[in-house]
Design an enzyme around this catalytic site. Structure first.
Site, short mmCIF file in Angstrom:
data_model
loop_
_atom_site.label_atom_id
_atom_site.label_comp_id
_atom_site.label_asym_id
_atom_site.label_seq_id
_atom_site.Cartn_x
_atom_site.Cartn_y
_atom_site.Cartn_z
CB SER A 70 73.31 11.95 -10.38
OG SER A 70 74.18 13.37 -11.21
CB CYS A 71 69.45 10.32 -13.16
SG CYS A 71 68.75 8.67 -13.54
N PRO A 72 68.98 8.72 -9.60
CG PRO A 72 67.78 6.90 -8.87
CD PRO A 72 69.09 7.39 -9.32
N GLY A 73 67.85 10.65 -7.57
CA GLY A 73 68.35 11.12 -6.60
C GLY A 73 66.51 11.90 -7.02
#
Lengths: 193, 78
Positions: free
Chosen positions: B14-17
Site C-alpha cells: 500500500s501507499c507509499p510502497g
C-alpha cells in the site's frame, strides 16, 4: 506617400521602445517575486501516530516523485525522532517529567483518538502490517534513504532538554524559525501537521 | 517495438510502497527504459498518473488485469 511612411516608422520605433520598457519593468518585478521550487516542506509539530504517519508518507512520496522534500520537527513532533532506546531526557525535573510522559521515537507515538492505553496504536500497526503499509519509524528510515532532509528545531530541543545524541542519526543540523520559514517560502507545497 | 526493461511487482503493498519501489527501480535505469509496474493497491489508479506528472516520467499504459490487479507501463524520461 513618403511622409506617411516616415510617420509609420516613427510610430513603430516609439511603440517598440515603449514595449521594451514595459518588458524591462515586468522583468524587474518578476525578479523580486519568490520562485517556488518543486519542493515539499512539512512542519512536523504533532507527535501523535496519526500525525507522524501522514507526515512521513507525504515526505517519502515527494522524494520518490523527484521533489525536494524537507521535514522540520518541532514541539511534540520532535519526540518522534528521539532514539527508541533513549528513556529519560532533560536536565531538570520538568524536562525529565515531560520525557516520561512522552516516550521518544515514532514507535512509541500515541494515537490522538482511541489510544486505549496503547491498544489503539497496536491495532493500527497490525492493520498496517496486514496491508503492507510501512510504519512511521520505517518511513523515517526510508525518508533518510531517499534524501528527505530531516531537520530538528533548535529552540524546542533546548526547551525540552533534548541533545543531539538523544535524536536519531541522519538528521541535519538543528535550525530556527527563520530557517524553517525560508524552507517553506520557496516550497511549492508547505504543510503544518 | 519497445521492450520492457524491468518488472516491478508491488502486489500487496500500500501507499507509499509502490511508488517508492518504482522510484528506486527507475533510479537504477537509463533514460528511455520501459518499466512495468504490477500492483493491487486501488489507490495506484490515481497515484501512478500523479506520480508520473510530478516526477516528469511518462505513463504509457494503465490497465486492469483479469484478476483485478493493475498494470502500468512507465517510461523513464528524467
Amino acid at each position: 506617400m513618403s511622409t506617411t511612411a516616415t510617420t509609420e516608422t516613427e510610430l513603430e520605433t516609439t511603440s517598440l521602445a515603449d514595449l521594451l520598457q514595459r518588458v524591462e519593468v515586468l522583468e524587474a518585478e518578476q525578479a523580486k517575486q519568490i520562485k517556488k521550487k518543486n519542493k515539499l516542506t512539512i512542519i512536523a509539530w504533532g507527535g501523535n501516530l496519526d500525525q507522524i504517519w501522514p507526515t512521513t508518507i507525504l515526505a517519502t512520496t515527494a522524494a520518490a516523485s523527484g521533489m525536494e522534500s524537507s521535514v522540520f520537527f518541532t514541539f511534540w513532533g520532535l519526540f518522534a525522532i528521539v532514539k527508541p532506546e533513549v528513556r529519560i531526557t532533560g536536565d531538570n525535573w520538568m524536562q525529565k517529567m515531560m520525557s516520561v510522559m512522552n516516550p521518544g521515537s515514532a514507535q512509541k507515538a500515541k494515537l490522538s483518538r482511541y489510544h486505549f492505553a496503547g491498544a489503539g496504536p497496536a491495532m493500527f500497526k497490525k492493520l498496517a502490517q496486514d496491508h503492507q503499509v510501512a510504519t512511521p519509524d520505517e518511513l523515517i528510515a526510508l525518508a533518510n534513504d531517499l534524501g528527505v532532509r530531516l531537520i530538528p528545531c533548535q529552540m524546542t530541543m533546548d526547551l525540552l532538554g533534548l541533545n543531539r545524541d538523544d535524536l536519531i542519526d541522519g538528521l541535519e543540523e538543528p535550525i530556527g524559525a527563520a530557517t524553517a520559514l525560508a524552507e517553506m517560502r520557496d516550497a511549492a507545497v508547505s504543510l503544518f501537521i | 517495438m519497445d521492450v520492457i526493461t524491468r518488472t516491478v511487482d508491488v502486489k500487496g503493498q500500500s501507499c507509499p510502497g509502490p511508488l517508492v519501489a518504482l522510484a528506486r527501480a527507475l533510479k537504477e535505469a537509463h533514460t528511455g527504459d520501459l518499466f512495468e509496474l504490477l500492483a493491487t493497491d486501488p489507490g495506484s489508479r490515481s497515484d501512478v498518473p500523479s506520480w508520473a506528472e510530478i516526477s516528469g516520467n511518462e505513463l504509457l499504459e494503465a490497465e486492469v488485469l483479469d484478476d483485478g490487479s493493475f498494470r502500468y507501463v512507465i517510461r523513464r524520461v528524467v
